[in-house]
Design an enzyme around this catalytic site. Structure first.
Site, mmCIF file in Angstrom:
data_model
loop_
_atom_site.group_PDB
_atom_site.id
_atom_site.type_symbol
_atom_site.label_atom_id
_atom_site.label_comp_id
_atom_site.label_asym_id
_atom_site.label_seq_id
_atom_site.Cartn_x
_atom_site.Cartn_y
_atom_site.Cartn_z
ATOM 1 N N ARG A 163 -1.822 37.488 24.590
ATOM 2 C CA ARG A 163 -2.521 38.607 24.567
ATOM 3 C C ARG A 163 -1.642 39.801 24.795
ATOM 4 N NH1 ARG A 163 -5.827 34.513 26.578
ATOM 5 N NH2 ARG A 163 -5.288 35.133 28.768
ATOM 6 N N GLU A 183 -0.875 27.369 39.547
ATOM 7 C CA GLU A 183 -1.710 26.648 40.606
ATOM 8 C C GLU A 183 -1.524 25.111 40.827
ATOM 9 O OE1 GLU A 183 -5.933 27.462 40.117
ATOM 10 O OE2 GLU A 183 -6.290 26.547 42.065
HETATM 11 P P1 AMP Z 1 -0.794 35.536 36.921
HETATM 12 O O1 AMP Z 1 0.548 35.074 36.535
HETATM 13 O O2 AMP Z 1 -1.402 34.713 37.791
HETATM 14 O O3 AMP Z 1 -0.560 36.931 37.018
HETATM 15 O O4 AMP Z 1 -1.695 35.237 35.326
HETATM 16 C C1 AMP Z 1 -1.412 36.309 34.562
HETATM 17 C C2 AMP Z 1 -1.705 35.566 32.854
HETATM 18 O O5 AMP Z 1 -2.651 34.456 33.117
HETATM 19 C C3 AMP Z 1 -1.751 36.587 32.013
HETATM 20 O O6 AMP Z 1 -1.240 36.238 31.013
HETATM 21 C C4 AMP Z 1 -3.330 36.456 31.630
HETATM 22 O O7 AMP Z 1 -3.589 36.720 30.337
HETATM 23 C C5 AMP Z 1 -3.715 35.009 32.416
HETATM 24 N N1 AMP Z 1 -5.023 35.117 33.331
HETATM 25 C C6 AMP Z 1 -4.826 34.926 34.447
HETATM 26 N N2 AMP Z 1 -6.083 35.074 35.128
HETATM 27 C C7 AMP Z 1 -6.778 35.231 34.133
HETATM 28 C C8 AMP Z 1 -8.453 35.640 34.006
HETATM 29 N N3 AMP Z 1 -9.124 35.599 35.259
HETATM 30 N N4 AMP Z 1 -9.058 36.208 33.018
HETATM 31 C C9 AMP Z 1 -7.908 36.265 32.060
HETATM 32 N N5 AMP Z 1 -6.798 35.880 31.793
HETATM 33 C C10 AMP Z 1 -6.261 35.647 32.921
#
Ligand code: AMP
Length: 171
Positions: A59, A96
């Protein structure tokens, strides 16, 4: 930014129970809101002589490409393993449960290139941090990160350096 916020759709229990997925497809689908979002991302970086916008699969690509065009910058893509055809470097990061990895072509950013990393959403920051490591390994000058959505309660900005994080809509 209320126009953008109002077009971010909460989808509970996707892709698994307990996660509220922030769906940005309504932002893309509405012509005025899509333009507003890209213009707001560009406003942050105009005049900063950005050489490359780095989009994170998948995305992130949707916003990185028009942002690169708006800034007159190049577009670089970071992809999941097995997708990039040329020589590449890899960074592994923790999820996670378990680990994942992202890759960058070795010639995608140059030494001293001023780059901005783009994704749709900042959650824990693990993904963006891994991309930051990829571009840093190539000697690029990481100016910061832009997101459409930041989930502030997960403290991703603290991990990336708050001064480096730009987000249009924060929860
Ligand atoms: P993080 O590495 O935890 O910052 O997760 C970010 C990545 O996971 C990004 O590429 C987001 O598109 C996706 N992502 C994580 N949580 C969500 C959420 N609640 N809604 C949509 N996309 C998410």
């Amino acid at each position: 930014m209320d126009a953008i916020r109002s077009r971010i759709r909460d989808v509970p229990d996707f892709p698994k129970k307990g996660i509220v997925f922030k769906d940005i497809t309504p932002v893309l689908q509405d012509p005025a809101t899509f333009r507003l979002a890209v213009d707001a991302l560009a406003d942050r970086w105009r005049g900063e002589r950005i050489a490359k916008v780095v989009g994170i699969e998948s995305r992130g690509f949707l916003f990185a490409a028009p942002l690169a065009y708006a800034l007159g910058a190049g577009l670089t893509i970071v992809r999941k393993p097995g997708k990039l055809p040329w020589e590449r470097i890899r960074e592994v990061y923790d999820l996670e449960y378990g680990q994942d990895a992202l890759e960058l072509h070795i010639d995608a950013v140059g030494v001293g290139d001023r780059v901005v990393v783009v994704d749709d959403l900042l959650a824990t920051g693990g993904t963006a941090e891994a991309v930051g490591r990829l571009v840093a390994r190539q000697g690029a000058d990481l100016r910061g990160y832009s997101f459409v959505v930041e989930l502030g309660f997960l403290n991703g900005a603290r991990r990336l350096g708050p001064e480096k994080v730009h987000a249009l809509v924060k929860y």
